[in-house]
Structure formats: structure tokens, C-alpha cells
Design an enzyme around this catalytic site. Structure first.
Site, PDB file in Angstrom:
ATOM      1  N   GLY A   2      10.037   7.309   2.445  1.00 27.11           N
ATOM      2  CA  GLY A   2       8.863   7.446   1.579  1.00 27.11           C
ATOM      3  C   GLY A   2       9.230   7.963   0.195  1.00 27.11           C
ATOM      4  O   GLY A   2      10.200   8.710   0.030  1.00 27.11           O
ATOM      5  N   ARG A  55      12.573   1.529   4.901  1.00 28.70           N
ATOM      6  CA  ARG A  55      12.748   2.371   6.085  1.00 28.70           C
ATOM      7  C   ARG A  55      13.653   1.743   7.143  1.00 28.70           C
ATOM      8  O   ARG A  55      13.640   2.153   8.293  1.00 28.70           O
ATOM      9  CB  ARG A  55      11.382   2.676   6.707  1.00 28.70           C
ATOM     10  CG  ARG A  55      10.504   3.607   5.882  1.00 28.70           C
ATOM     11  CD  ARG A  55       9.400   4.201   6.736  1.00 28.70           C
ATOM     12  NE  ARG A  55       8.456   4.980   5.954  1.00 28.70           N
ATOM     13  CZ  ARG A  55       8.623   6.247   5.617  1.00 28.70           C
ATOM     14  NH1 ARG A  55       9.701   6.897   6.001  1.00 28.70           N
ATOM     15  NH2 ARG A  55       7.724   6.891   4.900  1.00 28.70           N
ATOM     16  N   ASP A  63      15.337  11.312   8.848  1.00 24.04           N
ATOM     17  CA  ASP A  63      15.773  10.075   9.506  1.00 24.04           C
ATOM     18  C   ASP A  63      16.842   9.357   8.682  1.00 24.04           C
ATOM     19  O   ASP A  63      17.827   8.861   9.229  1.00 24.04           O
ATOM     20  CB  ASP A  63      14.580   9.127   9.710  1.00 24.04           C
ATOM     21  CG  ASP A  63      13.640   9.644  10.805  1.00 24.04           C
ATOM     22  OD1 ASP A  63      14.133  10.292  11.750  1.00 24.04           O
ATOM     23  OD2 ASP A  63      12.428   9.411  10.702  1.00 24.04           O
ATOM     24  N   LYS A  96      15.597  14.531   0.515  1.00 25.12           N
ATOM     25  CA  LYS A  96      14.338  14.084  -0.095  1.00 25.12           C
ATOM     26  C   LYS A  96      13.235  14.099   0.936  1.00 25.12           C
ATOM     27  O   LYS A  96      13.467  13.735   2.084  1.00 25.12           O
ATOM     28  CB  LYS A  96      14.539  12.647  -0.576  1.00 25.12           C
ATOM     29  CG  LYS A  96      13.302  11.934  -1.016  1.00 25.12           C
ATOM     30  CD  LYS A  96      13.078  10.601  -0.293  1.00 25.12           C
ATOM     31  CE  LYS A  96      12.643  10.757   1.127  1.00 25.12           C
ATOM     32  NZ  LYS A  96      12.206   9.541   1.794  1.00 25.12           N
ATOM     33  N   THR A  97      12.074  14.537   0.633  1.00 21.29           N
ATOM     34  CA  THR A  97      10.822  14.254   1.331  1.00 21.29           C
ATOM     35  C   THR A  97       9.747  15.212   0.847  1.00 21.29           C
ATOM     36  O   THR A  97       9.982  16.425   0.769  1.00 21.29           O
ATOM     37  CB  THR A  97      10.896  14.302   2.875  1.00 21.29           C
ATOM     38  OG1 THR A  97       9.581  14.037   3.384  1.00 21.29           O
ATOM     39  CG2 THR A  97      11.379  15.618   3.466  1.00 21.29           C
ATOM     40  N   ASP A 156       7.388  15.993   2.505  1.00 23.23           N
ATOM     41  CA  ASP A 156       6.922  16.732   3.683  1.00 23.23           C
ATOM     42  C   ASP A 156       7.491  18.157   3.745  1.00 23.23           C
ATOM     43  O   ASP A 156       6.943  19.006   4.444  1.00 23.23           O
ATOM     44  CB  ASP A 156       7.307  15.992   4.969  1.00 23.23           C
ATOM     45  CG  ASP A 156       6.699  14.595   5.035  1.00 23.23           C
ATOM     46  OD1 ASP A 156       5.913  14.253   4.145  1.00 23.23           O
ATOM     47  OD2 ASP A 156       7.022  13.857   5.979  1.00 23.23           O
ATOM     48  N   TYR A 183     -21.811  19.423   0.246  1.00 24.56           N
ATOM     49  CA  TYR A 183     -20.901  18.724   1.168  1.00 24.56           C
ATOM     50  C   TYR A 183     -19.837  19.641   1.735  1.00 24.56           C
ATOM     51  O   TYR A 183     -19.304  20.505   1.044  1.00 24.56           O
ATOM     52  CB  TYR A 183     -20.128  17.615   0.432  1.00 24.56           C
ATOM     53  CG  TYR A 183     -20.963  16.444  -0.019  1.00 24.56           C
ATOM     54  CD1 TYR A 183     -21.758  15.744   0.889  1.00 24.56           C
ATOM     55  CD2 TYR A 183     -20.929  16.031  -1.350  1.00 24.56           C
ATOM     56  CE1 TYR A 183     -22.505  14.646   0.451  1.00 24.56           C
ATOM     57  CE2 TYR A 183     -21.667  14.952  -1.779  1.00 24.56           C
ATOM     58  CZ  TYR A 183     -22.462  14.260  -0.874  1.00 24.56           C
ATOM     59  OH  TYR A 183     -23.184  13.200  -1.292  1.00 24.56           O
ATOM     60  N   GLY A 231       2.323  14.767   5.305  1.00 18.04           N
ATOM     61  CA  GLY A 231       3.330  15.702   5.785  1.00 18.04           C
ATOM     62  C   GLY A 231       3.884  15.257   7.124  1.00 18.04           C
ATOM     63  O   GLY A 231       4.682  15.954   7.729  1.00 18.04           O
ATOM     64  N   TYR A 245      -0.587   9.337  -0.793  1.00 21.48           N
ATOM     65  CA  TYR A 245       0.050   8.428  -1.753  1.00 21.48           C
ATOM     66  C   TYR A 245      -0.185   8.888  -3.192  1.00 21.48           C
ATOM     67  O   TYR A 245       0.604   8.582  -4.074  1.00 21.48           O
ATOM     68  CB  TYR A 245      -0.438   6.995  -1.507  1.00 21.48           C
ATOM     69  CG  TYR A 245      -0.103   6.563  -0.087  1.00 21.48           C
ATOM     70  CD1 TYR A 245       1.186   6.165   0.243  1.00 21.48           C
ATOM     71  CD2 TYR A 245      -1.042   6.660   0.943  1.00 21.48           C
ATOM     72  CE1 TYR A 245       1.528   5.844   1.541  1.00 21.48           C
ATOM     73  CE2 TYR A 245      -0.704   6.338   2.253  1.00 21.48           C
ATOM     74  CZ  TYR A 245       0.580   5.928   2.543  1.00 21.48           C
ATOM     75  OH  TYR A 245       0.929   5.633   3.834  1.00 21.48           O
ATOM     76  N   GLU A 246      -1.269   9.656  -3.402  1.00 19.39           N
ATOM     77  CA  GLU A 246      -1.593  10.148  -4.762  1.00 19.39           C
ATOM     78  C   GLU A 246      -0.486  11.036  -5.330  1.00 19.39           C
ATOM     79  O   GLU A 246      -0.351  11.173  -6.544  1.00 19.39           O
ATOM     80  CB  GLU A 246      -2.881  10.987  -4.741  1.00 19.39           C
ATOM     81  CG  GLU A 246      -4.149  10.257  -4.393  1.00 19.39           C
ATOM     82  CD  GLU A 246      -4.359  10.055  -2.893  1.00 19.39           C
ATOM     83  OE1 GLU A 246      -3.414  10.291  -2.106  1.00 19.39           O
ATOM     84  OE2 GLU A 246      -5.463   9.650  -2.520  1.00 19.39           O
ATOM     85  N   GLY A 247       0.262  11.687  -4.431  1.00 21.66           N
ATOM     86  CA  GLY A 247       1.212  12.696  -4.916  1.00 21.66           C
ATOM     87  C   GLY A 247       2.665  12.270  -4.828  1.00 21.66           C
ATOM     88  O   GLY A 247       3.543  12.939  -5.370  1.00 21.66           O
ATOM     89  N   ARG A 248       2.927  11.147  -4.155  1.00 20.91           N
ATOM     90  CA  ARG A 248       4.321  10.835  -3.858  1.00 20.91           C
ATOM     91  C   ARG A 248       5.103  10.294  -5.050  1.00 20.91           C
ATOM     92  O   ARG A 248       6.332  10.288  -5.026  1.00 20.91           O
ATOM     93  CB  ARG A 248       4.415   9.807  -2.723  1.00 20.91           C
ATOM     94  CG  ARG A 248       3.938  10.336  -1.403  1.00 20.91           C
ATOM     95  CD  ARG A 248       4.488   9.576  -0.246  1.00 20.91           C
ATOM     96  NE  ARG A 248       4.405   8.140  -0.392  1.00 20.91           N
ATOM     97  CZ  ARG A 248       4.728   7.283   0.571  1.00 20.91           C
ATOM     98  NH1 ARG A 248       5.146   7.751   1.731  1.00 20.91           N
ATOM     99  NH2 ARG A 248       4.634   5.994   0.400  1.00 20.91           N
TER     100      ARG A 248
HETATM  101  P1  FBP Z   1       9.702  10.447   4.330  1.00 16.26           P
HETATM  102  O1  FBP Z   1       9.821  11.332   5.525  1.00 16.26           O
HETATM  103  O2  FBP Z   1      10.479   9.206   4.426  1.00 16.26           O
HETATM  104  O3  FBP Z   1       9.994  11.205   3.060  1.00 16.26           O
HETATM  105  O4  FBP Z   1       8.183   9.977   4.192  1.00 16.26           O
HETATM  106  C1  FBP Z   1       7.176  10.910   4.215  1.00 16.26           C
HETATM  107  C2  FBP Z   1       5.798  10.341   4.211  1.00 16.26           C
HETATM  108  O5  FBP Z   1       5.268  10.428   2.909  1.00 16.26           O
HETATM  109  C3  FBP Z   1       4.911  11.067   5.222  1.00 16.26           C
HETATM  110  O6  FBP Z   1       4.318  12.196   4.663  1.00 16.26           O
HETATM  111  C4  FBP Z   1       3.956   9.979   5.640  1.00 16.26           C
HETATM  112  O7  FBP Z   1       3.494  10.177   6.958  1.00 16.26           O
HETATM  113  C5  FBP Z   1       4.786   8.742   5.581  1.00 16.26           C
HETATM  114  O8  FBP Z   1       5.764   8.966   4.601  1.00 16.26           O
HETATM  115  C6  FBP Z   1       3.983   7.518   5.231  1.00 16.26           C
HETATM  116  O9  FBP Z   1       4.806   6.409   5.285  1.00 16.26           O
HETATM  117  P2  FBP Z   1       4.511   5.026   4.612  1.00 16.26           P
HETATM  118  O10 FBP Z   1       4.908   5.126   3.184  1.00 16.26           O
HETATM  119  O11 FBP Z   1       5.422   4.098   5.351  1.00 16.26           O
HETATM  120  O12 FBP Z   1       3.069   4.728   4.771  1.00 16.26           O
END
Ligand code: FBP
Length: 553
Positions: free
Chosen positions: A82, A146, A177, A203-204, A206, A244, A252, A426-429
Site C-alpha cells: 500500500g 502486492r 509482508d 514502510k506502512t 499502519d 449526528y 490500519g 485512501y485519503e491519507g496514504r
Molecule cells: P501496507 O501494509 O502494504 O502498507 O498497506 C496498508 C494498507 O493501507 C492497510 O491499512 C489497508 O488495509 C490496505 O493497505 C488496503 O489495501 P489496498 O490498497 O489493496 O486496498
């Protein structure tokens, strides 16, 4: 005006990331070998699987004498898994480090993740090409993927492709992984004396790739700051409109580090921590009660609004679900094809139900069809459930609604429960990396080139002492095998790098536990605002609360 680059991106391109003092004279450092590190668990099994790369010493770097190395090195780099903010800076640091070792060194980026290495899809990374990616977010420079590198055929193909370009080192930028892949590859090449070094980079977003020598994985800092900004904005909206309850699922995967960090930063009313749910063996109803309790108490004060943070992997940590998911993993590994061939959701659900144990079948039966199907979707290539696609936040809203309805009948609750659900991931990655991540990533990459200069293989780039100014960061390397243990994947026991989950006796969790009763009832939100790149260090260079608390700051 340039239409492809924002003004901020332009300004960031000029940012010169800070480096540890070890690199004062370039990447050709003085290397000291420390204690030999065995795998932290399942030592015998790991040593048997990795005879050439187990029990290697820790490496620490100090400034060298500024001399170049005798011959240029050609290096391959891949981004794996990711996206995480700062990946481009790891490549920039690696490039600059290699050039400091020898100006004719070359860096090749293999495209689309590990498969680029086996399918020979690459580009040469040049100074011009790299320039517009410095200090930017995303992995679009060379892409990611992946694919799991684990077969001899893949290793041989990668070797042939590297040899054709004169490549003697591969840098794998990835999470647990992907670094497991790096370790398998390093072992294979070392055992056959292939002359190719393999180095990993942590990297991650998470935040679950950490230990005494890897204090944090890159991307966690930026991603959790982006989510905290968004949560703060939602808190302010909730406190303005007062109508709300927002249930926010946060990425994560398994670990709740992001939820914990965001909870600490924003004082959300409820922050669930999966690791606590598992440790206390909480049933689904107990988790639902935590949420309903805060809602009822706030309603009693006239506050029919609030914010709850839900870690992405929660469902896998609730014991009933954990057993169900483990059975589903084994079942789908064995009978996945037959399952996939079924046409309707009803047929699929009965196929699964008929093959589960009585207790798991009972849990499965209680779930809405949508969640049943989400739980049985394809695993990722590493055998993980794709928790990002399971709408836990919606499931919890439904379960809480039922509980509140029951409490209403008992006269225990008399509020209004209107909800909004969100999923922040996805907003933060791919956000522009914070100053911390820009510096840390650049240092990790530069450090990787130093590892290559030592000729050692099977190591992860380690930069620590991270709560101090970058100048005082400690550069070095940790053997990949030291981070491994055996885990069940795709129905088999496999060696993998252990995920570092939230520790319940750790300072960050204790900080949450100390405050959460108050935050559950009162409105004491904190609005962190957007990441700042310029300005005083206490605003622009602050790191995560997790790291600061872990370091006793
Ligand atoms: P990595 O462990 O490869 O860094 O990915 C983390 C992550 O962003 C998780 O937080 C999330 O569950 C997963 O990737 C989502 O994967 P994808 O991009 O395949 O939807």
C-alpha cells in the site's frame, strides 16, 4: 504558470531533507558490528529456514572519511504494498546516497511492485526524472503492487533481469509482508552466492512494522495527521450542528495504531482499540455496549451527537469473528474455486455455512448478507482478509441502533441517534509527506545506500532516536530475520515478519485509557488542523504522540 505542479509542490521540491550526522561525509560510512540478533520467536524454525541470513549482527554507522568507493554500483528499487507518504523520498535519498558513493552509480526503478522485478519492467532513475518527485506523496514515480515473491522461478527471473543490468543490490520498500519477501530473496541469493544484496525499508501507514531498532514505519506520521485533521473537522461540524453521531473507520489493517494516535490527537468520544477487545475477549455485544453507553450518557446531557473511531481490523479481533475468519481463511484456501463458481449470494452463503463449525456458523448467520459477502471476498496475495472492504462501521451502527432501541424500551435511554459513517484510509496514504516523513524517508533511503556499500545482505534500513532532531538520529541496519516468527497464512505455517500491535501496557494506550471516560461523556474535542510544512518547529516538525509517548516525552 505551470499547470501540473501546485505552488506548494513547487515550494516543497526546494525542501532539503535533514540527515543524521553519520552521513556528514556522504554514504560511505564507518560501520560497527554490534550484538548478533536471533529471531525474536520460533528461533529454531527461522534459523532452519534462513541458514545464511540468521543470527547476523546489528550494524551502526558513523561518518566516514568522505572517500568514494572504488567502483560504481547499480541498484534496483521497488515500492511494494500500500502507498505511504514519503516513498518518493526514500528513492531520492537512495539515489543521492548512491551518487555520493560513486557518481557513476545507477538506480533502476522496477515498475508496479515486485512483479516489475520478475517481468523486467523498469526505468533508469535519473536526476532530472527524480527532481519533480522530491518531497511529494504517492508511489506514482514507479508504481507499487502486492505480488508475493516466494517461488524459485520468480527469484531466478529477478536475478537474470538484474544481472542483465549489472545490478548488485535490490532495495525493497515495503511493510511486514514485503520485507518478508525481501528476507526470502536475500536468503536465496546469499545461499547460492548470486552476488545480489537485498535491503528492506520499513514502510506502512499502519505503523505496525516497529521494534527496538525500527521506531516507526514511514507514512504513519503523515497519514495519522491527515486523518486527525479530518476527524477534527468532523468534530467541529458535529459540535456545530449537534445532530449526528459520526462512526469513522480508520485504516490500519490489523493494528489500531492509527485509531489510537487519532484518538489521542482529537479526543474523540469513543476510540475502540482492537487489541484491547481481543485481550479482554470481548463479545460483539460488549463492543456495542461501549458505544451505546457513551451515546446514552451524552444524550442524558442533551448531546445527541458525537464521534467514534473504529479501527479497520476490529472485526478480526472480536473472538467470535476471529474464529469465523480463521475458518473462512482455511476454507477459502482449500475450496476457493468451488465457492467462486457459485452464482448467487444465497448459494455462496449456504455453501459457507454448511462447512463452518457450529459456533462460527451461528455468528455467520447473524450477519447481514452484505457483510457475509465482504468477509468471503478474495484474500490479498499474502493471505490477509481485505478489511478495508468490510464495512464494520455500518455493521456497528446497526447493532448500536438495536441496543439503543432495547434500552429505550427499558427507559434507560431517551435520545436521538442519527448517524453518518465514514472510512478514512485512501485519503491519507498519498498525502504530501510531513516534514518528519520527508526527513525520515530521505534518511532511510540514504542509509540503504550505506548498507549496500558495506556489502551486507538481508538487512533493514534502521534510523532511530527519532524524537531528537535529525542530526542526532542513529543510522544503521537490523537483520530482517531478527523480526520474524512463524504464522498461519493460506492454511499453512509460514515465516513472516511479526506485526507490532498496540501494546496495552504501552504509554500511548495508557494515555487513552486514562482519559477515555471523560472524553466519552464530555465534549472536549481538539481540532489539530492541517499538516504545516513551514513555521516554528513545534508546529511544523512535531512527530506523532505515539512516538513521543513511547519515548517518554
Ligand atoms: P501496507 O501494509 O502494504 O502498507 O498497506 C496498508 C494498507 O493501507 C492497510 O491499512 C489497508 O488495509 C490496505 O493497505 C488496503 O489495501 P489496498 O490498497 O489493496 O486496498
Amino acid at each position: 504558470m505551470d499547470c501540473t505542479v501546485s505552488a506548494l509542490q513547487k515550494a516543497r521540491m526546494a525542501y532539503a531533507p535533514k540527515l543524521p550526522a553519520a552521513f556528514k561525509a556522504g554514504a560511505n560510512v564507518a560501520c560497527t558490528e554490534g550484538e548478533k540478533l536471533a529471531a525474536f520467536a520460533d528461533t529454531e524454525k527461522i534459523t532452519a529456514k534462513f541458514p545464511s541470513t540468521s543470527n547476523m549482527p546489528l550494524l551502526t554507522f558513523a561518518p566516514g572519511n568522505g572517500e568514494k568507493i572504488a567502483k560504481p554500483v547499480n541498484v534496483a528499487v521497488i515500492l511494494s504494498g500500500g502507498q505511504a507518504p514519503g516513498g518518493h523520498n526514500v528513492i531520492a535519498g537512495l539515489f543521492d546516497g548512491l551518487k555520493s558513493l560513486h557518481p557513476e552509480s545507477k538506480l533502476y526503478g522496477f515498475k508496479g511492485g515486485p512483479s516489475g522485478l520478475t517481468d523486467n519492467k523498469y526505468i533508469e532513475i535519473t536526476a532530472d526524472f527524480l527532481a519533480s518527485y522530491r518531497n511529494t506523496g504517492g508511489f506514482d514515480m514507479i508504481g507499487s503492487g502486492r505480488t508475493k515473491l516466494e517461488t524459485t522461478e520468480q527469484f531466478e527471473k529477478a536475478e537474470a533481469n538484474c544481472k542483465a543490468l549489472g545490478i548488485t543490490a535490490i532495495v525493497i520498500i515495503g511493510g511486514d509482508d514485503s520485507n518478508t519477501n525481501a528476507c526470502l530473496l536475500a536468503e536465496y541469493y546469499k545461499a547460492k552466492n548470486a552476488g545480489i544484496i537485498v535491503v528492506g525499508c520499513p514502510k506502512t501507514i499502519d505503523g505496525d512494522l516497529k521494534n527496538a531498532y525500527i521506531e516507526t514505519s514511514f507514512g504513519f506520521d503523515t497519514a495519522s495527521k491527515v486523518y486527525s485533521e479530518l476527524i477534527g473537522n468532523i468534530e467541529r461540524d458535529a459540535n456545530s450542528a449537534k445532530k449526528y453521531w459520526h462512526f469513522i473507520k480508520l485504516m490500519g489493517r490489523s493494528a489500531s495504531h492509527i485509531a489510537l494516535e487519532c484518538g489521542l490527537r482529537t479526543h474523540a468520544n469513543v476510540t475502540l482499540i482492537s487489541e484491547e477487545v481481543e485481550a479482554k475477549k470481548m463479545a460483539t455485544d460488549e463492543v456495542v455496549t461501549i458505544l451505546a453507553d457513551s451515546i446514552a450518557k451524552r444524550a442524558a446531557n442533551g448531546d445527541n451527537f458525537g464521534v467514534a473511531l473504529i479501527p479497520e481490523g476490529l472485526i478480526e479481533f472480536i473472538p467470535d469473528f476471529k474464529s469465523l475468519i480463521a475458518e473462512l481463511n482455511d476454507l477459502l484456501a482449500k475450496e476457493g474455486e468451488a465457492y467462486a463458481a457459485l452464482a448467487s449470494n444465497d448459494e455462496k452463503a449456504s455453501f459457507i455455512a454448511s462447512r463452518l463449525s457450529a459456533s462460527s456458523a451461528a455468528v455467520f448467520a447473524t450477519l447481514p448478507m452484505e457483510i457475509k459477502m465482504q468477509l468471503t471476498m478474495d484474500r490479498d496475495p499474502h493471505g490477509n482478509v481485505q478489511v478495508s472492504r468490510i464495512e464494520t462501521e455500518k455493521l456497528l451502527v446497526e447493532l448500536v441502533k438495536n441496543k439503543l432501541a432495547a434500552w429505550k424500551k427499558e427507559g434507560r435511554y431517551n435520545g436521538k441517534f442519527s448517524t453518518q459513517t465514514h472510512f478514512f484510509g485512501y485519503e491519507g496514504r498519498c498525502s504530501m509527506p510531513s516534514n518528519f516523513d520527508a526527513d525520515y524517508c530521505y534518511s532511510l533511503g540514504y542509509n540503504a545506500s550505506s548498507i549496500i556499500s558495506t556489502g551486507k545482505t538481508g538487512y533493514m534500513s534502521s534510523v532511530r532516536n527519532l524524537t531528537e532532531p535529525a542530526e542526532k538520529w542513529i543510522a544503521g541496519a537490523i537483520p530482517l530475520t531478527a523480526m520474524m516468527n512463524m504464522e498461519r497464512r493460506h492454511g499453512e505455517d509460514k515465516p513472516v515478519i511479526r506485526k507490532a500491535l498496540v501494546e496495552l501496557d504501552g504509554a500511548p494506550f495508557r494515555e487513552l485509557a486514562k482519559n477515555r471516560e471523560k472524553w466519552a461523556v464530555e465534549t472536549c474535542y481538539v481540532y489539530p488542523g492541517p499538516i504545516q510544512f513551514f513555521g516554528p518547529a513545534e508546529v511544523a516538525d512535531i512527530t506523532t504522540m505515539t512516538l513521543a509517548l513511547e519515548k517518554g516525552k
